[in-house]
Enzyme design. Sequence first.
Site, PDB file in Angstrom:
ATOM      1  N   LYS A   9      23.225  -0.113   2.085  1.00 21.27           N
ATOM      2  CA  LYS A   9      23.921  -0.118   3.377  1.00 21.27           C
ATOM      3  C   LYS A   9      23.423  -1.248   4.278  1.00 21.27           C
ATOM      4  O   LYS A   9      24.202  -1.841   5.032  1.00 21.27           O
ATOM      5  CB  LYS A   9      23.769   1.245   4.069  1.00 21.27           C
ATOM      6  CG  LYS A   9      24.434   2.401   3.309  1.00 21.27           C
ATOM      7  CD  LYS A   9      25.944   2.223   3.194  1.00 21.27           C
ATOM      8  CE  LYS A   9      26.633   3.471   2.665  1.00 21.27           C
ATOM      9  NZ  LYS A   9      28.101   3.327   2.587  1.00 21.27           N
ATOM     10  N   ARG A  67      38.512  12.134  -0.432  1.00 17.35           N
ATOM     11  CA  ARG A  67      38.046  13.266   0.393  1.00 17.35           C
ATOM     12  C   ARG A  67      37.234  12.724   1.562  1.00 17.35           C
ATOM     13  O   ARG A  67      37.123  11.515   1.739  1.00 17.35           O
ATOM     14  CB  ARG A  67      37.222  14.255  -0.446  1.00 17.35           C
ATOM     15  CG  ARG A  67      36.128  13.634  -1.267  1.00 17.35           C
ATOM     16  CD  ARG A  67      35.779  14.535  -2.466  1.00 17.35           C
ATOM     17  NE  ARG A  67      35.159  13.769  -3.519  1.00 17.35           N
ATOM     18  CZ  ARG A  67      33.864  13.502  -3.600  1.00 17.35           C
ATOM     19  NH1 ARG A  67      33.041  13.960  -2.691  1.00 17.35           N
ATOM     20  NH2 ARG A  67      33.384  12.785  -4.593  1.00 17.35           N
ATOM     21  N   VAL A  69      35.212   1.079  -7.914  1.00 13.59           N
ATOM     22  CA  VAL A  69      35.094  -0.147  -7.109  1.00 13.59           C
ATOM     23  C   VAL A  69      33.964  -1.055  -7.605  1.00 13.59           C
ATOM     24  O   VAL A  69      33.932  -2.242  -7.289  1.00 13.59           O
ATOM     25  CB  VAL A  69      34.909   0.143  -5.594  1.00 13.59           C
ATOM     26  CG1 VAL A  69      36.143   0.777  -4.991  1.00 13.59           C
ATOM     27  CG2 VAL A  69      33.658   0.955  -5.324  1.00 13.59           C
ATOM     28  N   TYR A 105      19.980   3.748  -1.340  1.00 13.30           N
ATOM     29  CA  TYR A 105      21.087   3.894  -0.376  1.00 13.30           C
ATOM     30  C   TYR A 105      20.834   3.014   0.864  1.00 13.30           C
ATOM     31  O   TYR A 105      21.736   2.311   1.323  1.00 13.30           O
ATOM     32  CB  TYR A 105      21.195   5.371   0.003  1.00 13.30           C
ATOM     33  CG  TYR A 105      22.372   5.731   0.872  1.00 13.30           C
ATOM     34  CD1 TYR A 105      23.658   5.834   0.349  1.00 13.30           C
ATOM     35  CD2 TYR A 105      22.196   6.005   2.233  1.00 13.30           C
ATOM     36  CE1 TYR A 105      24.735   6.192   1.154  1.00 13.30           C
ATOM     37  CE2 TYR A 105      23.268   6.362   3.039  1.00 13.30           C
ATOM     38  CZ  TYR A 105      24.535   6.457   2.499  1.00 13.30           C
ATOM     39  OH  TYR A 105      25.605   6.811   3.299  1.00 13.30           O
ATOM     40  N   GLY A 121      37.465   5.100  -1.486  1.00 15.20           N
ATOM     41  CA  GLY A 121      36.765   6.388  -1.320  1.00 15.20           C
ATOM     42  C   GLY A 121      37.587   7.352  -0.503  1.00 15.20           C
ATOM     43  O   GLY A 121      37.056   8.153   0.270  1.00 15.20           O
ATOM     44  N   ALA A 122      38.915   7.289  -0.684  1.00 12.81           N
ATOM     45  CA  ALA A 122      39.819   8.066   0.184  1.00 12.81           C
ATOM     46  C   ALA A 122      40.197   9.421  -0.405  1.00 12.81           C
ATOM     47  O   ALA A 122      41.080  10.100   0.111  1.00 12.81           O
ATOM     48  CB  ALA A 122      41.075   7.248   0.486  1.00 12.81           C
ATOM     49  N   ALA A 131      19.021   0.308   1.092  1.00 17.00           N
ATOM     50  CA  ALA A 131      19.175  -1.105   0.733  1.00 17.00           C
ATOM     51  C   ALA A 131      20.646  -1.465   0.594  1.00 17.00           C
ATOM     52  O   ALA A 131      21.086  -2.526   1.059  1.00 17.00           O
ATOM     53  CB  ALA A 131      18.431  -1.388  -0.573  1.00 17.00           C
ATOM     54  N   ILE A 150      27.595  13.132   9.218  1.00 21.88           N
ATOM     55  CA  ILE A 150      28.967  13.591   9.407  1.00 21.88           C
ATOM     56  C   ILE A 150      29.210  14.722   8.411  1.00 21.88           C
ATOM     57  O   ILE A 150      28.795  14.617   7.244  1.00 21.88           O
ATOM     58  CB  ILE A 150      29.966  12.433   9.115  1.00 21.88           C
ATOM     59  CG1 ILE A 150      29.596  11.157   9.920  1.00 21.88           C
ATOM     60  CG2 ILE A 150      31.407  12.862   9.377  1.00 21.88           C
ATOM     61  CD1 ILE A 150      29.649  11.266  11.421  1.00 21.88           C
TER      62      ILE A 150
END
Length: 247
Positions: free
Chosen positions: A159, A15, A64, A155, A12-13, A157, A188
Amino acid sequence: MLFENQIAVVTGAGRGIGQEIARAFAEGGAKVVLISRSEGSCGAAAEEINKSFPDSCVSYAVDVADHEAVQALAKRIGDEVGAVNILVNNAGVTRDGLLMRMKEGDWDSVVDTNLKGAFNTVKAFMRPLMKGENSRIINIASVIGLIGNAGQANYSASKAGLIGFTKAVARELAGRAVTCNAIAPGFITTDMTDELPENVKEAVIGKIPLASFGKTEDIAKTVTFLASPAARYITGQVIAVDGGMTM
Ligand SMILES: NC(=O)c1ccc[n+]([C@@H]2O[C@H](COP(=O)([O-])OP(=O)(O)OC[C@H]3O[C@@H](n4cnc5c(N)ncnc54)[C@H](OP(=O)(O)O)[C@@H]3O)[C@@H](O)[C@H]2O)c1
Protein backbone atom coordinates in the site's frame (compact mmCIF):
# COMPACT_ATOMS: atom_id res chain seq x y z
CA MET A 1 -26.31 12.97 -14.16
CA LEU A 2 -22.74 13.41 -12.94
CA PHE A 3 -21.20 10.43 -14.77
CA GLU A 4 -23.44 10.18 -17.82
CA ASN A 5 -21.59 8.88 -20.93
CA GLN A 6 -18.62 7.89 -18.79
CA ILE A 7 -17.16 4.42 -18.44
CA ALA A 8 -15.74 3.44 -15.06
CA VAL A 9 -13.70 0.30 -14.37
CA VAL A 10 -13.65 -0.86 -10.75
CA THR A 11 -11.37 -3.75 -9.77
CA GLY A 12 -12.17 -5.94 -6.78
CA ALA A 13 -15.83 -5.09 -7.32
CA GLY A 14 -17.26 -8.49 -6.39
CA ARG A 15 -18.02 -7.40 -2.84
CA GLY A 16 -17.16 -4.96 -0.07
CA ILE A 17 -15.79 -1.53 -0.92
CA GLY A 18 -15.47 -2.25 -4.66
CA GLN A 19 -19.11 -3.26 -5.04
CA GLU A 20 -20.18 -0.08 -3.22
CA ILE A 21 -17.99 2.05 -5.50
CA ALA A 22 -19.51 0.36 -8.56
CA ARG A 23 -23.01 1.05 -7.20
CA ALA A 24 -22.17 4.73 -6.64
CA PHE A 25 -20.96 5.15 -10.23
CA ALA A 26 -24.07 3.35 -11.55
CA GLU A 27 -26.24 5.70 -9.49
CA GLY A 28 -24.36 8.62 -11.07
CA GLY A 29 -25.24 7.39 -14.56
CA ALA A 30 -21.93 5.78 -15.58
CA LYS A 31 -21.50 2.53 -17.45
CA VAL A 32 -19.61 0.43 -14.90
CA VAL A 33 -17.24 -2.46 -15.56
CA LEU A 34 -16.91 -4.65 -12.48
CA ILE A 35 -13.78 -6.78 -12.27
CA SER A 36 -12.93 -9.45 -9.71
CA ARG A 37 -11.07 -12.76 -9.50
CA SER A 38 -14.11 -14.94 -10.03
CA GLU A 39 -16.96 -14.47 -12.48
CA GLY A 40 -19.38 -15.72 -9.81
CA SER A 41 -18.50 -12.82 -7.56
CA CYS A 42 -18.40 -9.84 -9.95
CA GLY A 43 -21.27 -11.29 -12.01
CA ALA A 44 -23.53 -11.46 -8.95
CA ALA A 45 -22.50 -7.95 -7.86
CA ALA A 46 -23.25 -6.54 -11.33
CA GLU A 47 -26.61 -8.32 -11.41
CA GLU A 48 -27.51 -6.90 -8.00
CA ILE A 49 -26.68 -3.32 -9.04
CA ASN A 50 -28.49 -3.73 -12.37
CA LYS A 51 -31.70 -4.40 -10.41
CA SER A 52 -31.59 -0.81 -9.15
CA PHE A 53 -29.92 0.76 -12.21
CA PRO A 54 -30.84 -1.35 -15.26
CA ASP A 55 -28.07 -2.07 -17.81
CA SER A 56 -25.57 0.01 -15.86
CA CYS A 57 -23.08 -2.80 -15.15
CA VAL A 58 -21.10 -5.48 -16.92
CA SER A 59 -18.60 -7.84 -15.33
CA TYR A 60 -15.36 -9.58 -16.24
CA ALA A 61 -13.22 -11.96 -14.21
CA VAL A 62 -9.44 -11.57 -14.23
CA ASP A 63 -6.54 -11.88 -11.84
CA VAL A 64 -5.21 -8.31 -11.78
CA ALA A 65 -1.75 -9.68 -10.96
CA ASP A 66 -1.59 -11.39 -14.37
CA HIS A 67 -0.03 -8.81 -16.69
CA GLU A 68 -0.87 -10.49 -20.01
CA ALA A 69 -4.44 -11.34 -18.99
CA VAL A 70 -5.12 -7.74 -17.90
CA GLN A 71 -3.78 -6.33 -21.19
CA ALA A 72 -6.00 -8.75 -23.14
CA LEU A 73 -9.03 -7.90 -21.02
CA ALA A 74 -8.54 -4.16 -21.50
CA LYS A 75 -8.61 -4.66 -25.25
CA ARG A 76 -11.79 -6.72 -24.91
CA ILE A 77 -13.42 -4.05 -22.74
CA GLY A 78 -12.43 -1.38 -25.30
CA ASP A 79 -14.13 -3.40 -28.06
CA GLU A 80 -17.20 -4.51 -26.11
CA VAL A 81 -17.92 -1.56 -23.79
CA GLY A 82 -15.97 1.47 -25.05
CA ALA A 83 -13.24 3.88 -24.00
CA VAL A 84 -12.65 3.85 -20.26
CA ASN A 85 -12.15 7.25 -18.61
CA ILE A 86 -12.33 6.33 -14.91
CA LEU A 87 -10.17 3.58 -13.39
CA VAL A 88 -10.47 2.57 -9.73
CA ASN A 89 -7.80 0.18 -8.49
CA ASN A 90 -9.50 -1.40 -5.51
CA ALA A 91 -8.61 -5.12 -5.75
CA GLY A 92 -6.64 -6.08 -2.68
CA VAL A 93 -5.77 -9.01 -0.43
CA THR A 94 -4.14 -9.62 2.94
CA ARG A 95 -1.92 -12.53 4.03
CA ASP A 96 -1.03 -11.45 7.54
CA GLY A 97 1.71 -12.84 9.72
CA LEU A 98 4.75 -11.68 11.62
CA LEU A 99 7.80 -11.27 9.41
CA MET A 100 9.54 -14.15 11.24
CA ARG A 101 6.88 -16.51 9.90
CA MET A 102 5.91 -14.81 6.65
CA LYS A 103 6.47 -17.02 3.62
CA GLU A 104 7.78 -15.77 0.30
CA GLY A 105 4.43 -16.70 -1.26
CA ASP A 106 2.60 -14.49 1.29
CA TRP A 107 4.75 -11.54 0.27
CA ASP A 108 4.48 -12.18 -3.46
CA SER A 109 0.72 -12.70 -3.62
CA VAL A 110 -0.03 -9.51 -1.66
CA VAL A 111 2.45 -7.30 -3.52
CA ASP A 112 1.47 -8.79 -6.89
CA THR A 113 -2.24 -8.12 -6.34
CA ASN A 114 -2.18 -4.82 -4.45
CA LEU A 115 0.72 -3.08 -6.21
CA LYS A 116 1.58 -4.83 -9.46
CA GLY A 117 -2.17 -5.17 -10.12
CA ALA A 118 -2.45 -1.36 -10.27
CA PHE A 119 0.60 -1.14 -12.55
CA ASN A 120 -1.03 -3.72 -14.84
CA THR A 121 -4.37 -1.94 -15.09
CA VAL A 122 -2.94 1.57 -15.51
CA LYS A 123 -0.70 0.27 -18.31
CA ALA A 124 -3.61 -1.54 -19.91
CA PHE A 125 -6.07 1.40 -19.85
CA MET A 126 -3.54 4.20 -20.33
CA ARG A 127 -4.39 5.00 -23.95
CA PRO A 128 -8.15 5.55 -23.51
CA LEU A 129 -7.49 7.39 -20.24
CA MET A 130 -5.08 9.78 -21.96
CA LYS A 131 -7.40 10.31 -24.91
CA GLY A 132 -10.46 10.92 -22.73
CA GLU A 133 -11.40 14.29 -21.33
CA ASN A 134 -10.65 14.75 -17.62
CA SER A 135 -9.91 11.11 -16.97
CA ARG A 136 -9.41 9.84 -13.45
CA ILE A 137 -7.34 7.15 -11.74
CA ILE A 138 -8.19 6.43 -8.10
CA ASN A 139 -6.15 3.92 -6.12
CA ILE A 140 -7.49 2.39 -2.92
CA ALA A 141 -4.50 2.26 -0.59
CA SER A 142 -4.79 1.95 3.22
CA VAL A 143 -3.85 3.74 6.41
CA ILE A 144 -1.56 0.72 6.94
CA GLY A 145 0.49 2.02 3.98
CA LEU A 146 0.95 5.28 5.91
CA ILE A 147 1.62 4.07 9.46
CA GLY A 148 2.60 0.38 9.09
CA ASN A 149 1.26 -2.47 11.20
CA ALA A 150 2.88 -5.41 12.96
CA GLY A 151 1.95 -8.59 11.13
CA GLN A 152 1.31 -6.80 7.85
CA ALA A 153 4.76 -6.10 6.38
CA ASN A 154 3.64 -7.35 2.96
CA TYR A 155 0.36 -5.39 3.00
CA SER A 156 1.99 -2.20 4.38
CA ALA A 157 4.70 -2.33 1.71
CA SER A 158 2.19 -2.93 -1.07
CA LYS A 159 0.00 0.00 0.00
CA ALA A 160 2.94 2.36 0.62
CA GLY A 161 4.17 1.37 -2.84
CA LEU A 162 0.74 2.11 -4.27
CA ILE A 163 0.92 5.62 -2.78
CA GLY A 164 4.33 6.23 -4.43
CA PHE A 165 2.96 4.83 -7.69
CA THR A 166 -0.02 7.22 -7.42
CA LYS A 167 2.24 10.26 -7.15
CA ALA A 168 4.48 9.20 -10.05
CA VAL A 169 1.48 8.50 -12.30
CA ALA A 170 -0.09 11.83 -11.27
CA ARG A 171 3.05 13.63 -12.42
CA GLU A 172 3.39 11.63 -15.65
CA LEU A 173 -0.21 12.05 -16.76
CA ALA A 174 -0.91 15.59 -15.55
CA GLY A 175 -0.05 16.97 -18.97
CA ARG A 176 -3.03 15.04 -20.37
CA ALA A 177 -5.35 16.33 -17.62
CA VAL A 178 -5.59 12.84 -16.11
CA THR A 179 -5.65 13.05 -12.33
CA CYS A 180 -4.43 10.24 -10.11
CA ASN A 181 -5.16 10.14 -6.39
CA ALA A 182 -5.17 7.59 -3.59
CA ILE A 183 -7.63 7.00 -0.78
CA ALA A 184 -6.35 5.51 2.45
CA PRO A 185 -9.28 3.86 4.20
CA GLY A 186 -9.02 3.13 7.89
CA PHE A 187 -11.00 0.16 9.20
CA ILE A 188 -14.11 -0.35 7.10
CA THR A 189 -16.73 -3.03 7.75
CA THR A 190 -16.27 -5.68 4.99
CA ASP A 191 -15.34 -9.38 4.67
CA MET A 192 -11.69 -8.30 5.07
CA THR A 193 -12.24 -6.79 8.54
CA ASP A 194 -14.88 -9.36 9.57
CA GLU A 195 -11.99 -11.83 9.73
CA LEU A 196 -10.44 -9.91 12.67
CA PRO A 197 -10.91 -11.40 16.17
CA GLU A 198 -13.31 -9.44 18.42
CA ASN A 199 -10.53 -8.38 20.84
CA VAL A 200 -8.53 -6.93 17.93
CA LYS A 201 -11.62 -5.05 16.66
CA GLU A 202 -12.15 -3.54 20.13
CA ALA A 203 -8.51 -2.51 20.37
CA VAL A 204 -8.70 -0.86 16.93
CA ILE A 205 -11.87 1.06 17.79
CA GLY A 206 -10.08 2.40 20.86
CA LYS A 207 -7.58 4.08 18.53
CA ILE A 208 -10.17 5.71 16.25
CA PRO A 209 -11.20 9.23 17.38
CA LEU A 210 -14.66 8.81 15.77
CA ALA A 211 -14.90 5.51 17.73
CA SER A 212 -16.36 3.18 15.07
CA PHE A 213 -15.44 1.33 11.89
CA GLY A 214 -16.23 3.17 8.65
CA LYS A 215 -18.85 2.10 6.10
CA THR A 216 -18.22 1.12 2.48
CA GLU A 217 -20.30 4.19 1.50
CA ASP A 218 -17.73 6.45 3.19
CA ILE A 219 -15.13 5.25 0.69
CA ALA A 220 -17.48 5.18 -2.31
CA LYS A 221 -18.52 8.82 -1.73
CA THR A 222 -14.87 9.90 -1.61
CA VAL A 223 -14.19 8.02 -4.84
CA THR A 224 -17.09 9.66 -6.68
CA PHE A 225 -16.00 13.06 -5.39
CA LEU A 226 -12.47 12.50 -6.76
CA ALA A 227 -13.96 11.33 -10.07
CA SER A 228 -16.29 14.35 -10.32
CA PRO A 229 -15.59 17.69 -12.02
CA ALA A 230 -15.41 19.28 -8.54
CA ALA A 231 -12.08 17.52 -7.98
CA ARG A 232 -10.49 18.55 -11.29
CA TYR A 233 -7.64 20.43 -9.55
CA ILE A 234 -6.70 17.64 -7.11
CA THR A 235 -3.96 15.23 -8.13
CA GLY A 236 -1.21 13.19 -6.49
CA GLN A 237 -2.95 13.29 -3.11
CA VAL A 238 -3.69 10.70 -0.48
CA ILE A 239 -7.01 11.21 1.30
CA ALA A 240 -7.34 9.31 4.56
CA VAL A 241 -10.93 8.22 5.28
CA ASP A 242 -10.25 6.77 8.68
CA GLY A 243 -12.32 8.40 11.42
CA GLY A 244 -9.30 10.49 12.40
CA MET A 245 -6.98 7.53 13.02
CA THR A 246 -3.94 9.00 11.27
CA MET A 247 -4.32 12.71 12.03
N1 LIG B 1 -11.91 -3.21 4.58
C1 LIG B 1 -11.04 -2.38 5.11
O1 LIG B 1 -11.08 -2.06 6.30
C2 LIG B 1 -9.96 -1.77 4.27
C3 LIG B 1 -9.11 -0.83 4.87
C4 LIG B 1 -8.11 -0.25 4.12
C5 LIG B 1 -7.98 -0.58 2.79
N2 LIG B 1 -8.81 -1.49 2.22
C6 LIG B 1 -8.60 -1.82 0.82
O2 LIG B 1 -9.81 -1.65 0.11
C7 LIG B 1 -9.86 -2.59 -0.96
C8 LIG B 1 -11.16 -3.39 -0.86
O3 LIG B 1 -11.21 -4.01 0.40
P1 LIG B 1 -12.47 -4.90 0.88
O4 LIG B 1 -12.42 -4.90 2.34
O5 LIG B 1 -13.69 -4.45 0.16
O6 LIG B 1 -12.00 -6.34 0.34
P2 LIG B 1 -12.83 -7.70 0.15
O7 LIG B 1 -14.20 -7.60 0.74
O8 LIG B 1 -11.92 -8.77 0.63
O9 LIG B 1 -12.97 -7.79 -1.45
C9 LIG B 1 -11.83 -7.83 -2.25
C10 LIG B 1 -12.22 -7.84 -3.71
O10 LIG B 1 -10.98 -7.86 -4.46
C11 LIG B 1 -11.04 -8.91 -5.42
N3 LIG B 1 -9.70 -9.42 -5.67
C12 LIG B 1 -8.81 -9.91 -4.78
N4 LIG B 1 -7.69 -10.32 -5.41
C13 LIG B 1 -7.90 -10.09 -6.72
C14 LIG B 1 -7.12 -10.33 -7.88
N5 LIG B 1 -5.89 -10.86 -7.81
N6 LIG B 1 -7.63 -9.98 -9.08
C15 LIG B 1 -8.89 -9.45 -9.17
N7 LIG B 1 -9.66 -9.20 -8.12
C16 LIG B 1 -9.18 -9.52 -6.90
C17 LIG B 1 -11.94 -9.96 -4.80
O11 LIG B 1 -12.42 -10.80 -5.84
P3 LIG B 1 -13.41 -12.05 -5.54
O12 LIG B 1 -14.69 -11.42 -5.08
O13 LIG B 1 -13.55 -12.71 -6.87
O14 LIG B 1 -12.73 -12.88 -4.51
C18 LIG B 1 -13.00 -9.07 -4.12
O15 LIG B 1 -13.99 -8.73 -5.06
C19 LIG B 1 -8.61 -3.44 -0.85
O16 LIG B 1 -7.61 -2.93 -1.70
C20 LIG B 1 -8.19 -3.25 0.59
O17 LIG B 1 -6.81 -3.45 0.77
C21 LIG B 1 -9.80 -2.11 2.93
